[in-house]
Design a protein around this motif. Structure first.
Motif, PDB file in Angstrom:
ATOM      1  N   ARG A  49       0.830  -1.209   0.000  1.00 24.23           N
ATOM      2  CA  ARG A  49       0.000   0.000   0.000  1.00 24.23           C
ATOM      3  C   ARG A  49       0.866   1.261   0.000  1.00 24.23           C
ATOM      4  O   ARG A  49       0.592   2.226  -0.730  1.00 24.23           O
ATOM      5  CB  ARG A  49      -0.929  -0.002   1.216  1.00 24.23           C
ATOM      6  CG  ARG A  49      -1.958  -1.128   1.207  1.00 24.23           C
ATOM      7  CD  ARG A  49      -2.809  -1.081   2.457  1.00 24.23           C
ATOM      8  NE  ARG A  49      -3.593   0.149   2.516  1.00 24.23           N
ATOM      9  CZ  ARG A  49      -4.205   0.595   3.618  1.00 24.23           C
ATOM     10  NH1 ARG A  49      -4.069  -0.074   4.759  1.00 24.23           N
ATOM     11  NH2 ARG A  49      -4.901   1.706   3.581  1.00 24.23           N
ATOM     12  N   LEU A  50       1.921   1.259   0.805  1.00 23.44           N
ATOM     13  CA  LEU A  50       2.804   2.428   0.864  1.00 23.44           C
ATOM     14  C   LEU A  50       3.591   2.586  -0.433  1.00 23.44           C
ATOM     15  O   LEU A  50       3.837   3.712  -0.883  1.00 23.44           O
ATOM     16  CB  LEU A  50       3.749   2.308   2.055  1.00 23.44           C
ATOM     17  CG  LEU A  50       3.104   2.508   3.425  1.00 23.44           C
ATOM     18  CD1 LEU A  50       4.060   2.109   4.539  1.00 23.44           C
ATOM     19  CD2 LEU A  50       2.657   3.960   3.608  1.00 23.44           C
ATOM     20  N   ALA A  51       3.984   1.474  -1.047  1.00 21.94           N
ATOM     21  CA  ALA A  51       4.699   1.560  -2.323  1.00 21.94           C
ATOM     22  C   ALA A  51       3.830   2.219  -3.385  1.00 21.94           C
ATOM     23  O   ALA A  51       4.286   3.086  -4.144  1.00 21.94           O
ATOM     24  CB  ALA A  51       5.141   0.174  -2.771  1.00 21.94           C
ATOM     25  N   LYS A  52       2.559   1.815  -3.447  1.00 20.74           N
ATOM     26  CA  LYS A  52       1.658   2.399  -4.442  1.00 20.74           C
ATOM     27  C   LYS A  52       1.326   3.852  -4.102  1.00 20.74           C
ATOM     28  O   LYS A  52       1.259   4.721  -4.993  1.00 20.74           O
ATOM     29  CB  LYS A  52       0.370   1.579  -4.520  1.00 20.74           C
ATOM     30  CG  LYS A  52       0.551   0.208  -5.149  1.00 20.74           C
ATOM     31  CD  LYS A  52      -0.787  -0.490  -5.314  1.00 20.74           C
ATOM     32  CE  LYS A  52      -0.626  -1.802  -6.074  1.00 20.74           C
ATOM     33  NZ  LYS A  52      -1.927  -2.485  -6.297  1.00 20.74           N
ATOM     34  N   PHE A  53       1.126   4.133  -2.810  1.00 21.55           N
ATOM     35  CA  PHE A  53       0.776   5.482  -2.364  1.00 21.55           C
ATOM     36  C   PHE A  53       1.907   6.462  -2.676  1.00 21.55           C
ATOM     37  O   PHE A  53       1.718   7.498  -3.325  1.00 21.55           O
ATOM     38  CB  PHE A  53       0.489   5.441  -0.865  1.00 21.55           C
ATOM     39  CG  PHE A  53       0.224   6.778  -0.239  1.00 21.55           C
ATOM     40  CD1 PHE A  53      -0.672   7.673  -0.807  1.00 21.55           C
ATOM     41  CD2 PHE A  53       0.870   7.149   0.932  1.00 21.55           C
ATOM     42  CE1 PHE A  53      -0.929   8.907  -0.212  1.00 21.55           C
ATOM     43  CE2 PHE A  53       0.621   8.371   1.534  1.00 21.55           C
ATOM     44  CZ  PHE A  53      -0.269   9.255   0.956  1.00 21.55           C
ATOM     45  N   LEU A  54       3.118   6.136  -2.228  1.00 20.75           N
ATOM     46  CA  LEU A  54       4.259   7.012  -2.467  1.00 20.75           C
ATOM     47  C   LEU A  54       4.659   7.020  -3.938  1.00 20.75           C
ATOM     48  O   LEU A  54       5.193   8.014  -4.435  1.00 20.75           O
ATOM     49  CB  LEU A  54       5.440   6.570  -1.601  1.00 20.75           C
ATOM     50  CG  LEU A  54       5.204   6.643  -0.086  1.00 20.75           C
ATOM     51  CD1 LEU A  54       6.374   6.021   0.665  1.00 20.75           C
ATOM     52  CD2 LEU A  54       4.991   8.084   0.361  1.00 20.75           C
ATOM     53  N   GLY A  55       4.372   5.911  -4.650  1.00 21.01           N
ATOM     54  CA  GLY A  55       4.666   5.867  -6.079  1.00 21.01           C
ATOM     55  C   GLY A  55       3.847   6.880  -6.867  1.00 21.01           C
ATOM     56  O   GLY A  55       4.335   7.443  -7.853  1.00 21.01           O
ATOM     57  N   LYS A  56       2.608   7.123  -6.447  1.00 24.46           N
ATOM     58  CA  LYS A  56       1.787   8.144  -7.120  1.00 24.46           C
ATOM     59  C   LYS A  56       2.395   9.531  -6.926  1.00 24.46           C
ATOM     60  O   LYS A  56       2.449  10.336  -7.862  1.00 24.46           O
ATOM     61  CB  LYS A  56       0.361   8.109  -6.571  1.00 24.46           C
ATOM     62  CG  LYS A  56      -0.442   6.881  -6.969  1.00 24.46           C
ATOM     63  CD  LYS A  56      -1.837   6.929  -6.378  1.00 24.46           C
ATOM     64  CE  LYS A  56      -2.629   5.683  -6.758  1.00 24.46           C
ATOM     65  NZ  LYS A  56      -3.986   5.688  -6.138  1.00 24.46           N
ATOM     66  N   LEU A  57       2.842   9.799  -5.706  1.00 23.42           N
ATOM     67  CA  LEU A  57       3.459  11.101  -5.440  1.00 23.42           C
ATOM     68  C   LEU A  57       4.743  11.251  -6.243  1.00 23.42           C
ATOM     69  O   LEU A  57       5.046  12.343  -6.757  1.00 23.42           O
ATOM     70  CB  LEU A  57       3.749  11.245  -3.947  1.00 23.42           C
ATOM     71  CG  LEU A  57       2.554  11.036  -2.997  1.00 23.42           C
ATOM     72  CD1 LEU A  57       2.973  11.302  -1.555  1.00 23.42           C
ATOM     73  CD2 LEU A  57       1.391  11.947  -3.384  1.00 23.42           C
ATOM     74  N   LEU A  58       5.505  10.174  -6.357  1.00 19.60           N
ATOM     75  CA  LEU A  58       6.729  10.202  -7.163  1.00 19.60           C
ATOM     76  C   LEU A  58       6.415  10.491  -8.622  1.00 19.60           C
ATOM     77  O   LEU A  58       7.107  11.298  -9.266  1.00 19.60           O
ATOM     78  CB  LEU A  58       7.455   8.858  -7.032  1.00 19.60           C
ATOM     79  CG  LEU A  58       8.594   8.599  -8.031  1.00 19.60           C
ATOM     80  CD1 LEU A  58       9.737   9.567  -7.805  1.00 19.60           C
ATOM     81  CD2 LEU A  58       9.080   7.155  -7.932  1.00 19.60           C
ATOM     82  N   THR A  59       5.388   9.856  -9.159  1.00 16.35           N
ATOM     83  CA  THR A  59       5.033  10.031 -10.567  1.00 16.35           C
ATOM     84  C   THR A  59       4.645  11.476 -10.859  1.00 16.35           C
ATOM     85  O   THR A  59       5.046  12.044 -11.885  1.00 16.35           O
ATOM     86  CB  THR A  59       3.881   9.088 -10.946  1.00 16.35           C
ATOM     87  OG1 THR A  59       4.257   7.740 -10.644  1.00 16.35           O
ATOM     88  CG2 THR A  59       3.548   9.202 -12.420  1.00 16.35           C
ATOM     89  N   VAL A 468      -6.607   1.010  -0.615  1.00 20.43           N
ATOM     90  CA  VAL A 468      -6.998  -0.222   0.066  1.00 20.43           C
ATOM     91  C   VAL A 468      -6.247  -1.399  -0.557  1.00 20.43           C
ATOM     92  O   VAL A 468      -6.039  -1.444  -1.776  1.00 20.43           O
ATOM     93  CB  VAL A 468      -8.524  -0.438  -0.038  1.00 20.43           C
ATOM     94  CG1 VAL A 468      -8.927  -1.760   0.594  1.00 20.43           C
ATOM     95  CG2 VAL A 468      -9.269   0.721   0.610  1.00 20.43           C
ATOM     96  N   PHE A 469      -5.846  -2.327   0.282  1.00 19.73           N
ATOM     97  CA  PHE A 469      -5.040  -3.449  -0.221  1.00 19.73           C
ATOM     98  C   PHE A 469      -5.851  -4.311  -1.173  1.00 19.73           C
ATOM     99  O   PHE A 469      -6.984  -4.684  -0.897  1.00 19.73           O
ATOM    100  CB  PHE A 469      -4.537  -4.317   0.931  1.00 19.73           C
ATOM    101  CG  PHE A 469      -3.809  -5.540   0.469  1.00 19.73           C
ATOM    102  CD1 PHE A 469      -2.508  -5.457   0.014  1.00 19.73           C
ATOM    103  CD2 PHE A 469      -4.443  -6.786   0.469  1.00 19.73           C
ATOM    104  CE1 PHE A 469      -1.836  -6.583  -0.431  1.00 19.73           C
ATOM    105  CE2 PHE A 469      -3.771  -7.910   0.036  1.00 19.73           C
ATOM    106  CZ  PHE A 469      -2.463  -7.817  -0.418  1.00 19.73           C
TER     107      PHE A 469
END
Length: 487
Positions: A49-59, A468-469
């Motif tokens: 979940r954190l990988a996807k969440f922070l990945g959006k901010l990175l993108t 959500v997972f």
């Protein structure tokens, strides 16, 4: 203002603005790669979940950084054509490699990471983000190699027939002593930014009132992420301090005027040169009303010895006039050979000060959340305080990076390439002040719009919280089916 002043202002505005995104990209890509790797190893829901969440901010940050970075290339030809002609043979190689290798590595593998869920093998998919991070490091290395040539030119010869600097040793350019201390210092500062962004976002999410997007059960996940960000901020901050110390000594060796201007030291000190935390006096250094100093600290920063000698601005100016002005070479003539002292003085202190504040906030968070404790502010004042921390913590190291670059580039003045070409001789001769002013206004207005877009998108996805997972989709059984992307 004339065309030279306006061209300098335009490059400063666009470069500082672009560099707001660079350390976030470097730092966040490392954090996202780390969380995605943890998911592959341990299959903990919070990691994915954190990988996807922070990945959006990175993108989001990567996209805006890409747009603003393109403008830098145009200015070399538009406003600084004489400089580009003079140094193009040296600059061309590292910048071309950065674009053709590092940038395409970043963008290609970021695309694979974004669209590879359920389409790439799990471990291979996680590896794509590590490749993105390696791409950001390579990009930083080649760009810093080009910039380090401006600070300390090596691996070249001057061709008097063409009036150009021509590269003779590419390896020397890549292993410039300035480059070897600047690269780790810059990357560690970027890791500090990445940790601070994760810490700030997670603190805000941890304190958020209970909603469907922020259930109470998620606070443990955000606490863990906040602590990871805080540890990264502290460890990277320590690395920034150590690498900065090495960088200061190399800087004193190759650009003694920059170190003297960082302190506003006009008169040379034979030993025990003090470092002032605050000085009030005249801008020319002739009178001093009040000063708070640390004895011997400037000597230590410059030489590694509290009793080391540090040359002052007046002595260096005299030496430069004799060395360069008397040579008759118009490319190295300047009236002062001195940077803007108040700018270098305060940029140096603000760089250090905001970094220390970010590290202090990270230490406070680690102490407050130790032994499984959560952030549950018991009063509105406490809640406002932690909200301010959540907002300020990501901004502090970002500003520290910006102040550091302002000091680095402003302290080099009046040189474009130290000892070879002054700034006034590098501007495009056919560009008028009105043309530069027009493009500067257009770029600044466009960057203002992009800033609004960046902030709104960033905050929008922060408010959505970690997704959500959902168990990642399995790879299709028919691996011969072509990949399709539609929107």
């Amino acid at each position: 203002m004339n065309a030279v002043d306006l061209a300098r202002w335009q490059f400063a505005i666009t470069t500082v603005y672009h560099f707001l995104f660079v350390p976030v990209t470097i730092g966040l890509s490392a954090v996202v790669a780390w969380y995605h790797g943890r998911w592959v190893r341990h299959h903990r829901q919070a990691d994915l979940r954190l990988a996807k969440f922070l990945g959006k901010l990175l993108t989001i940050n990567f996209a805006l950084g890409l747009v603003t970075g393109i403008v830098q290339e145009f200015q070399f030809g538009m406003n600084w054509s004489d400089y580009s002609r003079f140094v193009g043979d040296v600059f061309g190689a590292p910048l071309a490699i950065e674009a053709l290798l590092a940038f395409f590595l970043e963008s290609t593998f970021l695309g694979l990471w974004i669209f590879g869920w359920g389409k790439l093998p799990e471990r291979l998919h996680a590896a794509t983000m590590w490749v993105v991070h390696v791409g950001t490091l390579l990009s930083a290395y080649f760009i810093l190699a080009a910039n380090s040539f401006m600070q300390h030119p090596v691996g070249y010869r001057f061709n008097p027939v063409t009036g150009r600097a021509e590269m003779t040793d590419f390896l020397a350019v890549l292993t410039n002593k300035v480059q070897l201390v600047t690269f780790p210092h810059t990357v560690l500062a970027a890791y500090m930014v990445g940790g601070a962004v994760v810490m700030g976002v997670s603190v805000w999410a941890m304190m958020h009132r209970e909603t469907p997007a922020f259930p109470v059960a998620d606070r443990t996940m955000y606490r863990q992420a906040a602590r990871v960000g805080a540890v990264l901020t502290l460890v990277a901050g320590l690395g920034v301090a150590v690498s900065g110390d090495f960088q200061g000594k190399i800087m004193t060796e190759v650009q003694p005027m920059k170190m003297a201007s960082a302190e506003g030291l006009y008169t040379s000190a034979a030993s025990n040169a003090p470092f002032s935390l605050l000085t009030i006096g005249s801008l020319d250094g002739q009178s001093e009303r009040m000063s708070v100093t640390v004895p011997g600290l400037l000597s230590f920063l410059a030489t590694g010895n509290v009793n080391g000698a540090v040359k002052g601005i007046d002595e260096l100016k005299t030496a430069y006039v004799q060395q360069y002005a008397a040579s008759g070479n118009p490319l190295v003539f300047d009236a002062s050979y001195t940077p803007t002292i108040p700018l270098t003085y305060w940029a140096f202190r603000l760089m250090i000060g905001v970094g220390l504040l970010a590290a202090a906030a990270a230490a406070l968070l680690l102490v407050t959340t130790r032994r499984g404790r959560m952030l549950f502010p018991r009063s509105s004042r406490s809640r406002r305080g932690w909200t301010a921390v959540a907002i300020a913590v990501p901004l502090l190291p970002i500003l520290g990076n910006s102040f550091g670059w302002i000091f680095t580039e402003a302290g080099r003045q009046p040189w474009l390439v130290f000892g070879l070409m002054t700034t006034a001789t590098g501007v495009s001769p056919g560009v008028s002040a009105g043309e530069v002013l027009t493009s500067m206004i257009v770029f600044t207005a466009l960057y203002g719009v992009l800033a609004v877009v960046e902030i709104r998108l960033f905050l929008h996805y922060v408010r959505l919280g970690a997704p959500v997972f959902e168990e990642p989709a399995a790879m299709p059984a028919d691996d011969s089916k072509p990949l399709v992307f539609a929107y």
